[in-house]
Design a protein around this motif. Structure first.
Motif, PDB file in Angstrom:
ATOM      1  N   ASN A   1      34.247  57.189 -15.166  1.00 18.10           N
ATOM      2  CA  ASN A   1      33.730  57.152 -16.531  1.00 18.10           C
ATOM      3  C   ASN A   1      34.055  58.466 -17.227  1.00 18.10           C
ATOM      4  OD1 ASN A   1      32.295  54.554 -16.785  1.00 18.10           O
ATOM      5  ND2 ASN A   1      31.115  55.352 -15.076  1.00 18.10           N
ATOM      6  N   TRP A   2      34.679  58.344 -18.396  1.00 12.95           N
ATOM      7  CA  TRP A   2      35.052  59.484 -19.224  1.00 12.95           C
ATOM      8  C   TRP A   2      34.365  59.362 -20.578  1.00 12.95           C
ATOM      9  CZ3 TRP A   2      37.907  63.264 -17.053  1.00 12.95           C
ATOM     10  CH2 TRP A   2      38.699  62.952 -15.938  1.00 12.95           C
ATOM     11  N   GLU A   3      34.123  60.469 -21.231  1.00 14.88           N
ATOM     12  CA  GLU A   3      33.545  60.442 -22.581  1.00 14.88           C
ATOM     13  C   GLU A   3      34.495  59.763 -23.560  1.00 14.88           C
ATOM     14  OE1 GLU A   3      32.194  64.297 -23.872  1.00 14.88           O
ATOM     15  OE2 GLU A   3      31.056  64.590 -22.021  1.00 14.88           O
ATOM     16  N   THR A   4      35.797  60.101 -23.475  1.00 18.50           N
ATOM     17  CA  THR A   4      36.804  59.507 -24.359  1.00 18.50           C
ATOM     18  C   THR A   4      38.069  59.231 -23.548  1.00 18.50           C
ATOM     19  OG1 THR A   4      37.876  61.584 -24.990  1.00 18.50           O
ATOM     20  CG2 THR A   4      35.977  60.874 -26.336  1.00 18.50           C
ATOM     21  N   LEU A   5      38.935  58.400 -24.084  1.00 17.87           N
ATOM     22  CA  LEU A   5      40.223  58.125 -23.452  1.00 17.87           C
ATOM     23  C   LEU A   5      41.038  59.407 -23.305  1.00 17.87           C
ATOM     24  CD1 LEU A   5      42.330  56.055 -22.408  1.00 17.87           C
ATOM     25  CD2 LEU A   5      43.087  55.820 -24.787  1.00 17.87           C
TER      26      LEU A   5
ATOM     27  N   HIS B   1      42.269  51.262 -18.740  1.00 15.88           N
ATOM     28  CA  HIS B   1      41.075  51.829 -19.366  1.00 15.88           C
ATOM     29  C   HIS B   1      40.316  50.730 -20.083  1.00 15.88           C
ATOM     30  CE1 HIS B   1      43.891  55.201 -18.953  1.00 15.88           C
ATOM     31  NE2 HIS B   1      42.808  55.872 -18.636  1.00 15.88           N
ATOM     32  N   TYR B   2      38.999  50.770 -19.972  1.00 17.91           N
ATOM     33  CA  TYR B   2      38.129  49.753 -20.566  1.00 17.91           C
ATOM     34  C   TYR B   2      37.045  50.422 -21.386  1.00 17.91           C
ATOM     35  CZ  TYR B   2      40.338  46.588 -17.261  1.00 17.91           C
ATOM     36  OH  TYR B   2      41.253  45.853 -16.548  1.00 17.91           O
ATOM     37  N   GLU B   3      36.618  49.711 -22.432  1.00 13.85           N
ATOM     38  CA  GLU B   3      35.480  50.170 -23.213  1.00 13.85           C
ATOM     39  C   GLU B   3      34.439  49.069 -23.277  1.00 13.85           C
ATOM     40  OE1 GLU B   3      36.740  51.168 -27.159  1.00 13.85           O
ATOM     41  OE2 GLU B   3      37.829  49.314 -27.417  1.00 13.85           O
ATOM     42  N   GLU B   4      33.191  49.484 -23.314  1.00 13.40           N
ATOM     43  CA  GLU B   4      32.084  48.530 -23.335  1.00 13.40           C
ATOM     44  C   GLU B   4      31.999  47.874 -24.706  1.00 13.40           C
ATOM     45  OE1 GLU B   4      27.345  48.417 -22.201  1.00 13.40           O
ATOM     46  OE2 GLU B   4      28.498  50.248 -21.914  1.00 13.40           O
TER      47      GLU B   4
ATOM     48  N   MET C   1      32.031  55.622 -24.284  1.00  8.33           N
ATOM     49  CA  MET C   1      32.414  55.911 -22.908  1.00  8.33           C
ATOM     50  C   MET C   1      33.584  55.008 -22.531  1.00  8.33           C
ATOM     51  SD  MET C   1      30.107  55.940 -19.446  1.00  8.33           S
ATOM     52  CE  MET C   1      29.712  54.227 -19.452  1.00  8.33           C
ATOM     53  N   ILE C   2      34.509  55.548 -21.778  1.00  4.03           N
ATOM     54  CA  ILE C   2      35.691  54.832 -21.313  1.00  4.03           C
ATOM     55  C   ILE C   2      35.642  54.741 -19.793  1.00  4.03           C
ATOM     56  CG2 ILE C   2      38.220  54.920 -21.145  1.00  4.03           C
ATOM     57  CD1 ILE C   2      37.152  54.345 -23.982  1.00  4.03           C
TER      58      ILE C   2
ATOM     59  N   GLU D   1      37.879  54.199 -16.570  1.00  5.65           N
ATOM     60  CA  GLU D   1      39.211  54.191 -15.955  1.00  5.65           C
ATOM     61  C   GLU D   1      39.113  53.357 -14.673  1.00  5.65           C
ATOM     62  OE1 GLU D   1      41.921  57.225 -13.275  1.00  5.65           O
ATOM     63  OE2 GLU D   1      40.254  58.028 -14.438  1.00  5.65           O
TER      64      GLU D   1
END
Length: 95
Positions: free
Chosen positions: A55-59, A91-94, A1-2, A4
């Motif tokens: 929150n997006w599934e992918t970038l 954009h950030y990722e966990e 999950m990404i 934004e």
């Protein structure tokens, strides 16, 4: 999950108009492939500042799927004229 992250500074005096337009615009983003959830929060200390978290599934769901879509043109028309300066989106990722 990404995630934004978009800090939004709205032209002073246009806050209420922005909030009404955002209610319309959020219907667009909710309908996009890869969309998971979003929040728009208003700053307590600075009345014309907001933060949009999506929150997006992918970038690529955001950068290509949404930003290159016909729906994005409507999003821009509804919202982009409220910002000064125009936001820098990250954009950030966990971990």
């Amino acid at each position: 999950m990404i995630l934004e992250v978009a800090p939004l500074v709205v032209i002073k005096g246009k806050e209420r108009e922005f909030e009404v337009s955002f209610k319309k615009a959020q219907k667009i983003i909710i309908s996009m492939p890869g969309y998971i959830s979003h929040q728009l929060q208003k700053c307590i200390e600075i009345e014309n500042k907001y933060i949009l978290l999506v929150n997006w599934e992918t970038l690529e769901h955001h950068t290509i799927g949404f930003r290159e879509s016909e729906e994005y043109k409507e999003w821009k028309e509804l919202l982009h004229h409220f910002y000064s300066p125009f936001p820098i989106v990250e954009h950030y990722e966990e971990l």
